[in-house]
Write an enzyme that holds these catalytic residues in place. Structure first.
Site, short mmCIF file in Angstrom:
data_model
loop_
_atom_site.label_atom_id
_atom_site.label_comp_id
_atom_site.label_asym_id
_atom_site.label_seq_id
_atom_site.Cartn_x
_atom_site.Cartn_y
_atom_site.Cartn_z
N ASP A 193 0.84 -1.18 0.13
CA ASP A 193 0.15 0.06 0.10
C ASP A 193 0.93 1.09 0.08
O ASP A 193 1.78 1.59 0.72
CB ASP A 193 -0.99 0.06 1.26
CG ASP A 193 -1.68 0.96 1.28
OD1 ASP A 193 -1.92 2.07 0.29
OD2 ASP A 193 -2.76 1.15 2.29
N ASP A 207 -3.76 2.19 -5.36
CA ASP A 207 -2.26 2.38 -4.65
C ASP A 207 -2.17 1.13 -3.71
O ASP A 207 -1.33 1.05 -3.04
CB ASP A 207 -2.28 3.35 -3.71
CG ASP A 207 -2.90 3.55 -2.36
OD1 ASP A 207 -3.97 2.65 -2.25
OD2 ASP A 207 -2.31 3.98 -1.51
N GLU A 208 -2.96 0.14 -4.03
CA GLU A 208 -2.79 -1.17 -3.40
C GLU A 208 -3.01 -2.67 -4.06
O GLU A 208 -3.85 -2.49 -4.97
CB GLU A 208 -4.07 -0.82 -2.24
CG GLU A 208 -4.09 -1.72 -0.93
CD GLU A 208 -5.50 -1.52 -0.30
OE1 GLU A 208 -5.71 -2.38 0.47
OE2 GLU A 208 -5.96 -0.35 -0.60
#
Ligand code: TTP
Ligand code: MG
Length: 416
Positions: free
Chosen positions: A19, A114-115
């Site tokens: 993350d 973003d993960e």
């Protein structure tokens, strides 16, 4: 199931969760280094309009959080630097991050911009030990983005890997060894468990459960008695680190279907022929789910009549399944209760399974009743015999007449 069995149940899977740290805000700082060290707030305006997308860690010290109304953020952090989001730029950097991840495993499941989860079980021999891989991924992400940091967690399951990556943000790296999952989870607040929002947390607190340890100390039966079947089982599993969900790649199907166009149209009241066809289609779908380690929650029936009018009808199942009987039962109910063909004959029938989840089915204790458990064992055995000896090696009694062959015996609609 006791905890050591749970950990053995993970059978050596190594799951990595990554993350990015304060992603949008970090990108803004990257592109304008004069912002470094300042409380950057992306989304919302200094005049208090809109909602905060995210805030730099400096701004978080003032209590600013994602999804907070900007008016609150301004009050908490009057000196904050408010910026408008630049989605294209974030997407570009996200693509670079995901490309780095793809170098380390073919099993990558992006969860958001973003993960992502990676199953790195198969990469270990090639790329090194888990900690080395994590370290290398962080380094490569930093390099390819021009300076962004990510936090990484590694554990035997998705749930624990995500908790781990969140634990030492920003720029964190936490590896949870397979034998230490319960110990790792024990001191953490129960809010770390997926699905425990403020309301559930309140109920749990009133029952004396504040730390995951408090849940570990209670038996599954007690948790079910206190919090209901679904929540009790969920809490028991996650508190003990039992989470067998697989990392699902974009190549994994969203649905599995099987359909057949009939050479000879079938009259709508020839229920027996319809049942035989639906059973065969359901069996087809079930076999593919079983082989793909998937279960479905949604069933869709497709019926096309002789005038080419197509009807689709869908229903949800109470429990995810990959069992022929349950898929067939739902498809049959849809046909008898929700399809009105008038006098038109059927030219095509189809059964589709949707809302797929990808569990590791060998973990049989995830099934709730001994009957389903047994049914799954039978299905698995039948499937493996068929895989070796061919489809005809085992045929259901009901299909022996020949799939879809019309029978003289007409059965009234709605028979169960
Ligand atoms: P997150 O990963 O949840 O947050 P983050 O990366 O900003 O911070 P953290 O270090 O805690 O991971 O979300 C990623 C991006 O998604 C975030 O930078 C902005 C956007 N986002 C929103 O726009 N609205 C939201 O409510 C959330 C949670 C995120
Ligand atoms: Mg993030």
């Amino acid at each position: 199931m006791n905890a050591s069995a749970a950990e053995v149940g993970d059978r050596g899977r190594v799951i990595l969760h990554l993350d990015m740290d304060a992603f949008y805000a970090a990108v803004e700082v990257l592109d304008d280094p004069s912002l470094c060290g300042k409380p950057v707030i992306v989304g919302g305006t200094p005049s208090g309009h809109g909602v905060v997308s995210t805030a730099s860690y400096e701004a978080r010290r003032f209590g600013v959080r994602s999804a907070m109304p900007a008016v609150t953020a301004v009050r908490l952090c009057p000196d904050g630097v408010f910026l408008s989001p630049r989605p294209k730029r974030y997407a570009e950097l996200s693509r670079r991050v995901m490309a780095v991840l793809a170098e380390y495993s073919s099993v990558v499941e992006p969860i958001s911009i973003d993960e992502a989860f990676l199953d790195i079980t198969g990469s270990l021999r090639l790329a090194g030990a888990p900690r080395e891989i994590a370290f290398e991924i962080k380094r490569r992400v930093h390099e390819t983005t021009g300076g962004l940091t990510a936090s990484v967690g590694i554990a035997p399951s998705k749930f624990v890997a995500k908790v781990a990556s969140d634990l030492c943000k920003p720029d964190g790296l936490v590896v949870v060894e397979p034998g230490r999952v319960r110990e790792f989870l024990a001191p953490l607040p129960i809010e770390r468990i997926w699905g425990v929002g403020p309301k559930s947390a309140e109920v749990l607190h009133r029952a004396g459960c504040r730390r995951i340890r408090d849940l570990q100390e209670r038996s599954e039966a007690l948790l079910v008695a206190s919090f209901g079947e679904e929540m009790g089982r969920h809490l028991h599993r996650l508190a003990n680190g039992i989470d067998n969900r697989a990392v699902v790649t974009s190549g994994s199907p969203r649905s599995v279907s099987s359909e057949t166009t009939l050479g000879e149209f079938v009259p709508p009241d020839d229920i027996e022929a319809v049942e035989r066809l639906l059973l065969r289609l359901s069996e087809d779908v079930a076999t593919r789910l079983l082989r793909g380690h998937a279960r479905c929650r949604g069933i869709t029936l497709k019926v096309r009549d002789e005038k080419f009018v197509t009807r689709t009808r869908s229903t949800s199942l109470e429990e995810p399944t990959c069992l022929t009987e349950e898929i067939y039962g739902a498809a049959r109910r849809l046909f008898t209760e929700r399809v009105d063909l008038g006098r038109r004959r059927i030219r095509l029938l189809g059964v589709a399974a949707g809302h797929l989840s990808f569990d590791e089915l060998e973990q049989l204790d995830l099934f709730d009743s001994p009957d389903r458990d047994r049914a799954l064992r039978v299905a698995t055995t039948v499937d493996s015999i068929r895989a070796r000896l061919g489809r005809g090696a085992i045929v259901r009694g009901r299909l022996l007449d020949g799939p879809g062959r019309s029978s003289d015996k007409r059965v009234p609609r709605g028979r169960t």
